[in-house]
Design a protein around this motif. Structure first.
Motif, PDB file in Angstrom:
ATOM      1  N   ALA A  87      -6.953  -2.657  -7.563  1.00  0.00           N
ATOM      2  CA  ALA A  87      -7.335  -3.133  -8.843  1.00  0.00           C
ATOM      3  C   ALA A  87      -6.642  -4.548  -9.109  1.00  0.00           C
ATOM      4  O   ALA A  87      -5.498  -4.720  -8.468  1.00  0.00           O
ATOM      5  CB  ALA A  87      -7.093  -2.159  -9.907  1.00  0.00           C
ATOM      6  N   SER A 106       0.939  -1.101  -0.048  1.00  0.00           N
ATOM      7  CA  SER A 106      -0.114  -0.037  -0.053  1.00  0.00           C
ATOM      8  C   SER A 106       0.794   1.153  -0.027  1.00  0.00           C
ATOM      9  O   SER A 106       1.791   1.298   0.239  1.00  0.00           O
ATOM     10  CB  SER A 106      -0.989   0.074   1.074  1.00  0.00           C
ATOM     11  N   TRP A 111      -2.636  -1.527  -5.635  1.00  0.00           N
ATOM     12  CA  TRP A 111      -3.143  -0.366  -4.672  1.00  0.00           C
ATOM     13  C   TRP A 111      -3.350   0.663  -5.653  1.00  0.00           C
ATOM     14  O   TRP A 111      -2.620   0.848  -6.694  1.00  0.00           O
ATOM     15  CB  TRP A 111      -2.220  -0.049  -3.563  1.00  0.00           C
ATOM     16  N   SER A 112      -4.456   1.494  -5.496  1.00  0.00           N
ATOM     17  CA  SER A 112      -4.538   2.910  -5.997  1.00  0.00           C
ATOM     18  C   SER A 112      -3.742   3.671  -5.225  1.00  0.00           C
ATOM     19  O   SER A 112      -3.234   3.334  -4.431  1.00  0.00           O
ATOM     20  CB  SER A 112      -6.006   3.273  -5.653  1.00  0.00           C
ATOM     21  N   SER A 133      -8.319   1.687  -2.481  1.00  0.00           N
ATOM     22  CA  SER A 133      -8.846   0.454  -3.266  1.00  0.00           C
ATOM     23  C   SER A 133      -7.908  -0.419  -4.091  1.00  0.00           C
ATOM     24  O   SER A 133      -6.812   0.213  -4.306  1.00  0.00           O
ATOM     25  CB  SER A 133      -9.937   1.011  -4.300  1.00  0.00           C
TER      26      SER A 133
END
Length: 69
Positions: A57, A8, A49-50, A55
């Motif tokens: 993907a 993240s 991770w975005s 979020s």
């Protein structure tokens, strides 16, 4: 048994594909605890991770079968 890990943006969590259980999971980066399943399909992979870390993907491959050959 995980592969394709992605940390993240804040470095606290990891998202990965688990090829034994089939699906995408997250866990704590520091101790491996807090495992959470995000998907249950063995056809989901390559999670990322975005940029904001809010979020995830991933890709989902279509399941195809050939019969009668």
């Amino acid at each position: 048994w995980g592969s394709e890990p992605s940390f993240s943006p804040d470095g606290n969590r990891v998202v990965y594909y688990d090829w034994i259980e089939g699906g995408v999971f997250t866990m704590n980066a520091s101790d491996g605890g807090g495992k959470a399943r995000l998907t249950s399909s063995g056809y989901d992979s390559y999670p990322i991770w975005s940029p904001a870390g809010t979020s995830v993907a991933f890709t989902r491959a279509e399941q195809r079968f050939l019969e009668g050959l």
